[in-house]
Design a protein around this motif. Structure first.
Motif, short mmCIF file in Angstrom:
data_model
loop_
_atom_site.label_atom_id
_atom_site.label_comp_id
_atom_site.label_asym_id
_atom_site.label_seq_id
_atom_site.Cartn_x
_atom_site.Cartn_y
_atom_site.Cartn_z
N CYS A 15 0.82 -1.21 0.00
CA CYS A 15 0.00 0.00 0.00
C CYS A 15 0.85 1.27 0.00
N CYS A 16 2.07 1.21 0.52
CA CYS A 16 2.94 2.39 0.48
C CYS A 16 3.30 2.76 -0.96
N CYS A 17 3.20 1.80 -1.86
CA CYS A 17 3.54 2.03 -3.26
C CYS A 17 2.47 2.80 -4.02
N GLN A 18 1.44 3.24 -3.32
CA GLN A 18 0.46 4.12 -3.94
C GLN A 18 0.59 5.55 -3.42
N LEU A 19 1.46 5.76 -2.45
CA LEU A 19 1.68 7.09 -1.90
C LEU A 19 2.51 7.94 -2.87
N PRO A 20 2.29 9.26 -2.87
CA PRO A 20 3.14 10.11 -3.71
C PRO A 20 4.56 10.16 -3.15
N VAL A 71 12.78 9.08 0.28
CA VAL A 71 11.49 8.96 0.96
C VAL A 71 11.14 7.48 1.17
N CYS A 72 11.38 6.67 0.17
CA CYS A 72 11.09 5.23 0.28
C CYS A 72 12.05 4.55 1.25
N ARG A 73 13.31 4.96 1.22
CA ARG A 73 14.29 4.37 2.14
C ARG A 73 13.95 4.70 3.60
N GLU A 74 13.39 5.87 3.84
CA GLU A 74 13.03 6.28 5.19
C GLU A 74 11.71 5.69 5.68
N PHE A 75 10.92 5.15 4.78
CA PHE A 75 9.63 4.55 5.11
C PHE A 75 9.90 3.13 5.59
N ALA A 76 10.25 3.00 6.86
CA ALA A 76 10.74 1.74 7.41
C ALA A 76 9.64 0.68 7.51
N MET A 77 9.98 -0.52 7.07
CA MET A 77 9.08 -1.65 7.21
C MET A 77 8.73 -1.83 8.69
N GLY A 78 7.44 -1.78 8.99
CA GLY A 78 6.99 -1.95 10.37
C GLY A 78 7.10 -0.71 11.23
N GLY A 79 7.58 0.40 10.65
CA GLY A 79 7.69 1.65 11.40
C GLY A 79 6.34 2.32 11.55
N GLY A 80 6.31 3.44 12.22
CA GLY A 80 5.08 4.15 12.51
C GLY A 80 4.30 4.53 11.26
N ASP A 81 4.99 5.10 10.26
CA ASP A 81 4.31 5.48 9.02
C ASP A 81 3.75 4.25 8.31
N CYS A 82 4.52 3.19 8.27
CA CYS A 82 4.10 1.95 7.63
C CYS A 82 2.84 1.40 8.31
N ALA A 83 2.86 1.33 9.62
CA ALA A 83 1.71 0.80 10.36
C ALA A 83 0.47 1.66 10.13
N GLU A 84 0.66 2.98 10.10
CA GLU A 84 -0.47 3.89 9.88
C GLU A 84 -1.08 3.71 8.49
N ARG A 86 -0.90 1.05 6.59
CA ARG A 86 -1.54 -0.28 6.54
C ARG A 86 -2.90 -0.23 7.24
N ASP A 87 -2.99 0.45 8.37
CA ASP A 87 -4.28 0.57 9.08
C ASP A 87 -5.30 1.33 8.23
N ASP A 88 -4.85 2.42 7.61
CA ASP A 88 -5.75 3.19 6.73
C ASP A 88 -6.22 2.31 5.56
N TRP A 89 -5.31 1.57 4.99
CA TRP A 89 -5.61 0.68 3.87
C TRP A 89 -6.69 -0.34 4.26
N ARG A 90 -6.51 -0.95 5.43
CA ARG A 90 -7.49 -1.94 5.91
C ARG A 90 -8.86 -1.30 6.15
N ARG A 91 -8.85 -0.12 6.76
CA ARG A 91 -10.09 0.60 7.05
C ARG A 91 -10.85 0.91 5.76
N ILE A 92 -10.14 1.38 4.76
CA ILE A 92 -10.77 1.69 3.48
C ILE A 92 -11.31 0.43 2.82
N ALA A 93 -10.52 -0.63 2.84
CA ALA A 93 -10.96 -1.90 2.23
C ALA A 93 -12.21 -2.43 2.91
N LEU A 94 -12.27 -2.33 4.23
CA LEU A 94 -13.44 -2.82 4.96
C LEU A 94 -14.67 -1.96 4.67
#
Length: 97
Positions: A15-20, A71-84, A86-94
């Protein structure tokens, strides 16, 4: 930086791969992956469906990992931005069900 080890790219829908993603001075992604936004800044290009053109769709991972922008290198797997994201993605999908 705190990361959640339970969050792994291998079980994500990228889902991060859809961010600008703005390309900064010093970044060196291949030129054919670049676009320009409405303000004239270099950004990672998007495919017609909104996904980053560098996304390897078969493996759902970055096809230019070693050359990805800061920007992509700083977007850490499992970090705060990543978790946020992913949560937004799940909320939208639901909400679309």
């Amino acid at each position: 930086m705190d990361t959640d080890p339970a969050i792994q790219c291998s079980d994500c829908q990228a889902c991060c791969c859809q961010l600008p993603v703005r390309v900064l001075p010093g970044d060196a992604p291949p030129e054919h992956f670049l676009d320009e936004d409405e303000d004239g800044y270099l950004i990672m290009a998007k495919a017609d469906d909104g996904w980053c053109v560098a996304l390897d769709r078969e493996q759902m991972c970055c096809g230019i990992y070693e050359q990805r922008p800061f920007v992509c290198r700083e977007f850490a797997m499992g970090g705060g931005d990543c978790a946020e994201v992913r949560d937004d993605w799940r909320r939208i999908a639901l909400s679309l069900r």
